[in-house]
Motif scaffolding. Structure first.
Motif, PDB file in Angstrom:
ATOM      1  N   LEU A 183       0.827  -1.205   0.000  1.00  0.00           N
ATOM      2  CA  LEU A 183       0.000   0.000   0.000  1.00  0.00           C
ATOM      3  C   LEU A 183       0.863   1.257   0.000  1.00  0.00           C
ATOM      4  CD1 LEU A 183      -2.724  -0.973   2.636  1.00  0.00           C
ATOM      5  CD2 LEU A 183      -2.816  -1.238   0.142  1.00  0.00           C
ATOM      6  N   ASP A 184       0.320   2.351  -0.584  1.00  0.00           N
ATOM      7  CA  ASP A 184       1.026   3.626  -0.522  1.00  0.00           C
ATOM      8  C   ASP A 184       0.836   4.241   0.861  1.00  0.00           C
ATOM      9  OD1 ASP A 184      -1.495   4.939  -0.432  1.00  0.00           O
ATOM     10  OD2 ASP A 184      -1.537   5.161  -2.605  1.00  0.00           O
ATOM     11  N   TRP A 185       1.517   5.358   1.129  1.00  0.00           N
ATOM     12  CA  TRP A 185       1.533   5.929   2.482  1.00  0.00           C
ATOM     13  C   TRP A 185       0.143   6.311   2.968  1.00  0.00           C
ATOM     14  CZ3 TRP A 185      -0.310  10.753   3.560  1.00  0.00           C
ATOM     15  CH2 TRP A 185      -0.515  11.618   2.465  1.00  0.00           C
ATOM     16  N   LYS A 186      -0.704   6.839   2.066  1.00  0.00           N
ATOM     17  CA  LYS A 186      -2.045   7.253   2.495  1.00  0.00           C
ATOM     18  C   LYS A 186      -2.908   6.047   2.841  1.00  0.00           C
ATOM     19  CE  LYS A 186      -6.065  10.031   1.280  1.00  0.00           C
ATOM     20  NZ  LYS A 186      -6.995   9.003   1.840  1.00  0.00           N
ATOM     21  N   ALA A 187      -2.861   5.015   1.996  1.00  0.00           N
ATOM     22  CA  ALA A 187      -3.640   3.812   2.271  1.00  0.00           C
ATOM     23  C   ALA A 187      -3.165   3.141   3.555  1.00  0.00           C
ATOM     24  CB  ALA A 187      -3.539   2.843   1.094  1.00  0.00           C
ATOM     25  N   ARG A 188      -1.858   3.160   3.805  1.00  0.00           N
ATOM     26  CA  ARG A 188      -1.316   2.581   5.034  1.00  0.00           C
ATOM     27  C   ARG A 188      -1.867   3.320   6.251  1.00  0.00           C
ATOM     28  NH1 ARG A 188       3.756  -0.280   3.875  1.00  0.00           N
ATOM     29  NH2 ARG A 188       4.649   0.338   5.875  1.00  0.00           N
ATOM     30  N   ALA A 189      -1.861   4.652   6.182  1.00  0.00           N
ATOM     31  CA  ALA A 189      -2.376   5.450   7.287  1.00  0.00           C
ATOM     32  C   ALA A 189      -3.862   5.177   7.505  1.00  0.00           C
ATOM     33  CB  ALA A 189      -2.133   6.931   7.029  1.00  0.00           C
ATOM     34  N   ASP A 190      -4.608   5.003   6.412  1.00  0.00           N
ATOM     35  CA  ASP A 190      -6.045   4.726   6.521  1.00  0.00           C
ATOM     36  C   ASP A 190      -6.302   3.376   7.194  1.00  0.00           C
ATOM     37  OD1 ASP A 190      -6.671   7.119   5.330  1.00  0.00           O
ATOM     38  OD2 ASP A 190      -7.006   6.272   3.330  1.00  0.00           O
ATOM     39  N   VAL A 191      -5.510   2.370   6.832  1.00  0.00           N
ATOM     40  CA  VAL A 191      -5.687   1.040   7.424  1.00  0.00           C
ATOM     41  C   VAL A 191      -5.361   1.073   8.919  1.00  0.00           C
ATOM     42  CG1 VAL A 191      -4.819  -1.329   7.452  1.00  0.00           C
ATOM     43  CG2 VAL A 191      -5.331  -0.215   5.272  1.00  0.00           C
ATOM     44  N   VAL A 192      -4.293   1.777   9.284  1.00  0.00           N
ATOM     45  CA  VAL A 192      -3.931   1.887  10.701  1.00  0.00           C
ATOM     46  C   VAL A 192      -5.041   2.577  11.488  1.00  0.00           C
ATOM     47  CG1 VAL A 192      -2.347   3.006  12.321  1.00  0.00           C
ATOM     48  CG2 VAL A 192      -1.441   1.807  10.330  1.00  0.00           C
ATOM     49  N   LYS A 193      -5.600   3.641  10.942  1.00  0.00           N
ATOM     50  CA  LYS A 193      -6.702   4.336  11.602  1.00  0.00           C
ATOM     51  C   LYS A 193      -7.918   3.428  11.735  1.00  0.00           C
ATOM     52  CE  LYS A 193      -9.526   8.526  11.310  1.00  0.00           C
ATOM     53  NZ  LYS A 193      -9.806   9.770  10.514  1.00  0.00           N
ATOM     54  N   LEU A 194      -8.175   2.650  10.712  1.00  0.00           N
ATOM     55  CA  LEU A 194      -9.288   1.707  10.747  1.00  0.00           C
ATOM     56  C   LEU A 194      -9.094   0.680  11.851  1.00  0.00           C
ATOM     57  CD1 LEU A 194     -11.807   0.341   9.584  1.00  0.00           C
ATOM     58  CD2 LEU A 194     -10.347  -0.720   7.849  1.00  0.00           C
ATOM     59  N   LEU A 195      -7.880   0.157  11.980  1.00  0.00           N
ATOM     60  CA  LEU A 195      -7.610  -0.835  13.021  1.00  0.00           C
ATOM     61  C   LEU A 195      -7.700  -0.230  14.414  1.00  0.00           C
ATOM     62  CD1 LEU A 195      -4.648  -2.847  11.444  1.00  0.00           C
ATOM     63  CD2 LEU A 195      -7.070  -3.440  11.528  1.00  0.00           C
ATOM     64  N   MET A 196      -7.343   1.034  14.544  1.00  0.00           N
ATOM     65  CA  MET A 196      -7.480   1.722  15.822  1.00  0.00           C
ATOM     66  C   MET A 196      -8.935   1.709  16.292  1.00  0.00           C
ATOM     67  SD  MET A 196      -6.028   3.464  18.298  1.00  0.00           S
ATOM     68  CE  MET A 196      -4.493   4.240  17.758  1.00  0.00           C
ATOM     69  N   ASN A 197      -9.855   1.890  15.347  1.00  0.00           N
ATOM     70  CA  ASN A 197     -11.283   1.867  15.685  1.00  0.00           C
ATOM     71  C   ASN A 197     -11.788   0.442  15.889  1.00  0.00           C
ATOM     72  OD1 ASN A 197     -11.618   4.695  15.553  1.00  0.00           O
ATOM     73  ND2 ASN A 197     -11.835   4.622  13.335  1.00  0.00           N
ATOM     74  N   LEU A 198     -11.305  -0.490  15.075  1.00  0.00           N
ATOM     75  CA  LEU A 198     -11.799  -1.865  15.174  1.00  0.00           C
ATOM     76  C   LEU A 198     -11.435  -2.511  16.503  1.00  0.00           C
ATOM     77  CD1 LEU A 198     -11.212  -3.427  11.635  1.00  0.00           C
ATOM     78  CD2 LEU A 198     -13.392  -2.911  12.741  1.00  0.00           C
ATOM     79  N   LYS A 199     -10.280  -2.172  17.059  1.00  0.00           N
ATOM     80  CA  LYS A 199      -9.872  -2.832  18.300  1.00  0.00           C
ATOM     81  C   LYS A 199     -10.732  -2.400  19.487  1.00  0.00           C
ATOM     82  CE  LYS A 199      -6.278  -0.095  20.529  1.00  0.00           C
ATOM     83  NZ  LYS A 199      -4.983  -0.179  21.201  1.00  0.00           N
ATOM     84  N   LYS A 200     -11.548  -1.360  19.311  1.00  0.00           N
ATOM     85  CA  LYS A 200     -12.507  -0.986  20.344  1.00  0.00           C
ATOM     86  C   LYS A 200     -13.664  -1.974  20.410  1.00  0.00           C
ATOM     87  CE  LYS A 200     -11.505   3.935  19.616  1.00  0.00           C
ATOM     88  NZ  LYS A 200     -12.063   5.235  19.137  1.00  0.00           N
ATOM     89  N   GLU A 201     -13.843  -2.734  19.329  1.00  0.00           N
ATOM     90  CA  GLU A 201     -14.952  -3.673  19.239  1.00  0.00           C
ATOM     91  C   GLU A 201     -14.507  -5.131  19.200  1.00  0.00           C
ATOM     92  OE1 GLU A 201     -17.964  -2.495  19.326  1.00  0.00           O
ATOM     93  OE2 GLU A 201     -17.509  -0.369  19.017  1.00  0.00           O
ATOM     94  N   LEU A 202     -13.263  -5.380  18.778  1.00  0.00           N
ATOM     95  CA  LEU A 202     -12.804  -6.736  18.509  1.00  0.00           C
ATOM     96  C   LEU A 202     -11.431  -6.998  19.113  1.00  0.00           C
ATOM     97  CD1 LEU A 202     -13.532  -6.634  14.674  1.00  0.00           C
ATOM     98  CD2 LEU A 202     -14.954  -7.803  16.349  1.00  0.00           C
TER      99      LEU A 202
END
Length: 263
Positions: A209-228
């Protein structure tokens, strides 16, 4: 977590309060927690003398993110395959355990069943098989007429998963192969999140992934770990520093030891 105790007194006049204090009801709420547990897991492929994993043990509490890193060929992917039920351990156990606040088990351990594990492999877009986002997400759904209730529940889960990964504005008739790299990863995650897994496993989620997509995935995982409960295998350590709760290094020979990220 501490044992929660809430005093619920009888309603009474001020003159009765002292007299009734001894009759105060005590509502006890046991505040415990659950944890994903791997204990003394070893793996030796059938017909070989080589152990790919050696007495691997670790714990990952519910709603947290763990990261496993290490050299290629050290056994990281082999461990993920065992957790997902693709292979079975030669020895050891994999289970979930509920605990009281004092760390003592509150009930017998429950085996982690493969159906309750979601796994997103490295470059998951290579495994897309359908010509539309909707067909890709529903590819493995039951087709029998008597499965209406299950399919209805899956449809509700699909809407939740799409919202979780930020694909709510994506046309469902769009070809998944035409999506950007970041959106392909989101789609792969949504497929695994339709039925909320007890454990979500991600193998090199930032690869390619490029830098922006990488940052987006990390942000997504930050939110997902609140639920999973999320377990990641990755060489990309710097991006995960801010969201990792526990981390381990897999050493050559299949030995795992807990180690803080070097940043």
């Amino acid at each position: 977590m501490a044992l929660c105790q809430i005093h619920v007194p009888f309603r009474s006049s001020s003159r009765q309060k002292i007299a009734r204090f001894s009759n105060t009801k005590l509502l006890r709420i046991n505040c415990g927690y659950s944890s994903f547990e791997v204990r003394d897991v070893s793996y030796q492929p059938p017909g070989t003398q080589l152990k790919l994993l050696n007495s691997v043990s670790f714990s990952l509490p519910d709603k947290s993110l763990g990261l496993i890193f290490g050299q290629s060929g050290s056994g990281k992917t082999t461990l993920l395959q065992l957790l997902a039920g693709i292979n079975k351990p030669t020895s050891g156990s994999i289970y979930t355990q509920k605990f009281w606040n004092d760390g003592n088990p509150s009930q017998p351990p429950e085996p982690l069943v493969p159906e309750r594990v979601g796994i997103v492999f490295q470059f998951p877009e290579r495994y897309f098989v359908a010509d539309s986002v909707l067909d890709e997400v529903t590819f493995g759904w039951p087709r029998q007429k008597d499965s209406y209730q299950l399919r209805e529940n899956l449809a509700l889960g699909l809407q939740r998963a799409i919202n979780w990964v930020g694909l709510s504005g994506l046309p469902l008739d769009k070809n998944p192969h035409s999506l950007s790299g970041g959106y392909k990863r989101r789609l792969a995650l949504a497929i695994q999140l339709v039925q909320i897994p007890d454990l979500l496993i991600l193998d090199e989620p930032l690869a390619g992934l490029d830098w922006k997509a990488r940052a987006d995935v990390v942000k997504l995982l930050m939110n997902l770990k609140k639920e999973l409960t999320v377990l990641v295998v990755s060489h990309d350590l710097r991006e995960f520093t801010s969201l990792v709760d526990r981390s381990w290094r897999m050493e050559m020979g299949g030995y795992l030891r807990e180690e803080l990220l070097p940043f």
